[in-house]
Design an enzyme around this catalytic site. Structure first.
Site, short mmCIF file in Angstrom:
data_model
loop_
_atom_site.label_atom_id
_atom_site.label_comp_id
_atom_site.label_asym_id
_atom_site.label_seq_id
_atom_site.Cartn_x
_atom_site.Cartn_y
_atom_site.Cartn_z
N GLU A 283 0.85 -1.21 0.00
CA GLU A 283 0.00 0.00 0.00
C GLU A 283 0.87 1.25 0.00
O GLU A 283 0.61 2.20 -0.72
CB GLU A 283 -0.93 0.01 1.22
N TRP A 286 1.97 1.95 -3.29
CA TRP A 286 0.98 2.57 -4.19
C TRP A 286 1.16 4.09 -4.20
O TRP A 286 0.93 4.75 -5.20
CB TRP A 286 -0.46 2.24 -3.75
N TRP A 314 -20.57 12.37 -20.02
CA TRP A 314 -20.96 12.62 -18.63
C TRP A 314 -22.28 13.38 -18.64
O TRP A 314 -22.37 14.44 -19.24
CB TRP A 314 -19.90 13.47 -17.91
N ASN A 349 -10.54 3.87 3.01
CA ASN A 349 -10.17 3.56 1.62
C ASN A 349 -11.24 2.76 0.87
O ASN A 349 -11.57 3.08 -0.27
CB ASN A 349 -8.84 2.80 1.60
N TRP A 367 -15.07 12.20 -13.23
CA TRP A 367 -14.23 11.93 -12.07
C TRP A 367 -13.49 13.18 -11.59
O TRP A 367 -13.16 13.31 -10.42
CB TRP A 367 -13.23 10.81 -12.36
N TRP A 390 -8.55 8.39 -8.40
CA TRP A 390 -9.80 8.70 -9.12
C TRP A 390 -9.76 8.10 -10.52
O TRP A 390 -10.75 7.54 -11.00
CB TRP A 390 -10.04 10.22 -9.16
P1 FAD Z 1 -2.99 2.54 5.20
O1 FAD Z 1 -3.85 1.42 4.75
O2 FAD Z 1 -2.45 2.49 6.56
O3 FAD Z 1 -1.79 2.60 4.14
C1 FAD Z 1 -0.51 3.14 4.45
C2 FAD Z 1 -0.16 4.23 3.47
O4 FAD Z 1 -0.08 3.70 2.15
C3 FAD Z 1 -1.17 5.34 3.39
O5 FAD Z 1 -1.01 6.27 4.42
C4 FAD Z 1 -0.92 5.91 2.02
O6 FAD Z 1 0.15 6.82 2.01
C5 FAD Z 1 -0.52 4.69 1.22
N1 FAD Z 1 -1.67 4.17 0.49
C6 FAD Z 1 -2.59 3.28 0.90
N2 FAD Z 1 -3.48 3.02 -0.09
C7 FAD Z 1 -3.13 3.79 -1.13
C8 FAD Z 1 -3.65 3.98 -2.44
N3 FAD Z 1 -4.71 3.31 -2.89
N4 FAD Z 1 -3.04 4.87 -3.26
C9 FAD Z 1 -1.95 5.55 -2.86
N5 FAD Z 1 -1.40 5.40 -1.63
C10 FAD Z 1 -1.98 4.53 -0.79
N6 FAD Z 1 -4.57 8.71 -0.46
C11 FAD Z 1 -3.93 9.84 -0.11
O7 FAD Z 1 -2.94 9.77 0.63
N7 FAD Z 1 -4.35 11.07 -0.55
C12 FAD Z 1 -5.44 11.20 -1.36
O8 FAD Z 1 -5.78 12.31 -1.75
C13 FAD Z 1 -6.16 10.03 -1.71
N8 FAD Z 1 -7.27 10.11 -2.48
C14 FAD Z 1 -7.95 8.96 -2.81
C15 FAD Z 1 -9.09 9.05 -3.62
C16 FAD Z 1 -9.79 7.89 -3.97
C17 FAD Z 1 -10.99 8.00 -4.86
C18 FAD Z 1 -9.36 6.65 -3.50
C19 FAD Z 1 -10.10 5.39 -3.87
C20 FAD Z 1 -8.23 6.54 -2.71
C21 FAD Z 1 -7.51 7.68 -2.36
N9 FAD Z 1 -6.34 7.62 -1.55
C22 FAD Z 1 -5.67 8.77 -1.24
C23 FAD Z 1 -5.74 6.31 -1.21
C24 FAD Z 1 -6.17 5.72 0.14
O9 FAD Z 1 -7.56 5.74 0.26
C25 FAD Z 1 -5.54 6.42 1.34
O10 FAD Z 1 -4.15 6.53 1.15
C26 FAD Z 1 -5.79 5.63 2.63
O11 FAD Z 1 -7.17 5.50 2.86
C27 FAD Z 1 -5.12 6.33 3.78
O12 FAD Z 1 -5.41 5.70 5.00
P2 FAD Z 1 -4.23 5.06 5.87
O13 FAD Z 1 -3.11 6.03 6.00
O14 FAD Z 1 -4.86 4.54 7.11
O15 FAD Z 1 -3.77 3.89 4.90
#
Ligand code: FAD
Length: 485
Positions: A283, A286, A314, A349, A367, A390
């Protein structure tokens, strides 16, 4: 300009940007190592500049984060100088006022940041200022990872393999114990004058129920997660009602913690199953992948990566968009997510994916409107992760979920929030509905609704669309573009 070519003994400006931390801050560390006077500065770039502004929710975060950084710098004998304006002007002023001959910063990889930094570095160097830039925002810099043919990655799994093969990120650096201070400090803006905090109404008042910005809070969160949260992450991360993820994203977005520090904290965890550690690291990767995409596709927040989506019709209305933003779609898991976003500046997420799919596919809204809304309302708003995610949901992105995979908000809710605990937290008007109907109140018998005190269309909205029909409509719209080149 006071620089006379002999920089020894002159102060070094350390320009903080999205790296509001003392620990594992390569620019700060290198400056401290010189033993010279350090002038830490944060510049609020103008709202109409290439690099501004942050969304409103992140403005709230920034205010508190700067306060925290100020206090941390104070504790090691230093200060934080706040300036506003264009960075070239603000830095030129500071150089004139302080006699600084060097500027250190950590590199950023978003196109707006690059558009500021690259010419600025040249300009300053031409003026005889020594500019040193450092890595630290990502696990590995975007140019480091390339496919066998030397091109950027477009698919996550090979990117992940390359990231793993590149080896561990550098070991995190300790915070400096002391910074040398100049005899006279340059003037600093009053943080309150930046008006980053909402006034009337104070829509951020519940943010502090769940968030404490700043480096110390980031480190505490990391420690708590590694000690208690990481075991079981692989399954718990999908359940919005449990505290099953790290909650580190806003700290990463503002650079209060480095990804390298997080990565290293996941090493040698003997009591955490390897699967959980790998899933978590993937993650984190990602985030790097999103920056890799943004770095190589600077239009990612604005343009479909797959241009065939440019012709997508759209047809969603502004009213539907408004109801989505307010959490009044009549689909409880979507509404809970959108209200969590409003109340706490975040959204789980899994629910982000469901809510985004609903906007794009059920409501047929571009989007980009959702991306902009999230950018303004998320405390973790990140130019790379937001845009890439997105586009991932829309199907137009790299390695994206195919458009025809339309999330069913009812089944997703029942699978990941079976007892409706998450829904009831943010949609309290459904508090007394039995779990069987909490994700489908519109199918509940009148008597059940009555007992639960729910009147559809009054206490809780009727569904904005019929999901089955909306899905067919979305697929029909997709079929018109799917064979385009
Ligand atoms: P954890 O599950 O603890 O993951 C650890 C770290 O991994 C996160 O803090 C984050 O930096 C990274 N990470 C995890 N999942 C993703 C992912 N899918 N993409 C990129 N990095 C990821 N994340 C953002 O940081 N900023 C945003 O603006 C953002 N916008 C999003 C918009 C949409 C539509 C979606 C579906 C996801 C988005 N995310 C975004 C990704 C993800 O939802 C969040 O990073 C995550 O929910 C953060 O929670 P956490 O720190 O507890 O994640």
């Amino acid at each position: 300009m006071k620089n006379n070519g002999n920089s020894s003994g002159t102060p070094i400006i350390v320009w903080f940007r999205k790296d509001l931390r003392l620990g594992d801050n390569h620019a700060l560390h290198a400056a401290a190592q010189t033993g010279r006077d350090i002038i830490p500065v944060y510049i609020r770039e103008p709202a109409d500049s290439e690099n501004g502004p942050l969304g409103a929710a992140q403005g709230w975060w920034l205010h508190h984060s700067l306060k925290s950084l100020e206090a941390d710098l104070d504790s090691i004998g230093s200060r934080l100088v706040l300036r506003s304006g264009k960075p070239d002007t603000a830095l030129a002023d500071l150089i004139n006022e302080t006699g600084a001959s060097d500027i250190y910063w950590n590199r950023r990889y978003d196109p707006k940041g690059i558009a500021v930094d690259t010419p600025l570095k040249d300009q300053l160097s031409d003026q005889g200022v020594t500019v040193k830039s450092f890595a630290g925002q990502l696990l590995h810099e975007p140019l480091r990872l390339k496919t066998g043919s030397g091109t950027p990655y477009k698919v996550y799994t090979p990117f992940w393999r390359a990231l793993e093969a590149a080896g561990e990120p550098d070991h995190p650096l300790d915070r400096p114990e002391k910074l040398a201070a100049p005899d006279r400090w340059p003037a600093s803006n009053d943080l309150a004058s930046w008006k980053l905090l909402p006034q009337k109404p104070d829509w951020a008042k519940s943010f502090s129920e769940v968030w404490t910005p700043g480096e110390a809070a980031a480190l505490e969160r990391l420690e708590a997660f590694v000690d208690d949260g990481m075991s079981g992450y692989k399954t718990r991360r999908d359940l919005p009602s449990v505290d099953g993820t790290s909650g580190l994203s806003p700290y990463l977005a503002m650079g209060e913690i480095s990804p390298a520090r997080i990565w290293h904290a996941t090493r040698n965890l003997h009591n955490v199953p390897a699967d959980d550690v790998i899933t978590f690291r993937k993650e984190l990767a990602w985030r790097d992948f999103s920056y890799h995409l943004l770095f190589h596709n600077p239009d990612l927040p604005r343009e479909n990566l797959n241009r065939k989506y440019d012709a997508f019709a759209w047809s969603g209305t502004s009213d539907a968009f408004d109801r989505w933003t307010k959490g009044e779609t009549g689909y409880p898991v979507v509404d809970a997510g959108m209200r969590q976003l409003w109340r706490h500046g975040t959204m789980h997420n899994r629910v982000r994916m469901i809510a985004a799919s609903f906007l794009i596919k059920d409501l047929l809204i571009d989007w980009r409107r959702g991306e902009a809304w999230f950018r303004d309302t998320l405390v973790d708003a990140d130019p790379a992760s937001n845009a890439a995610s997105w586009q991932w949901v829309a199907g137009s992105g790299a390695d994206a979920s195919p458009f025809f995979r339309v999330f069913n908000p009812i089944l997703q809710g029942e699978k990941f929030d079976p007892d409706g605990i998450y829904v009831k937290t943010f949609v309290p008007e459904l508090q007394d509905l039995p779990a069987k109907f909490v994700h489908r109140p519109f199918e509940a018998p009148e008597a059940v609704l009555k007992t639960a005190g729910v009147t559809l269309g009054q206490t809780y909205p009727q569904p904005l669309v019929d999901h089955a029909k909306a899905r067919d409509r979305a697929l029909a719209a997709y079929n018109k573009i799917k064979d385009a080149a």
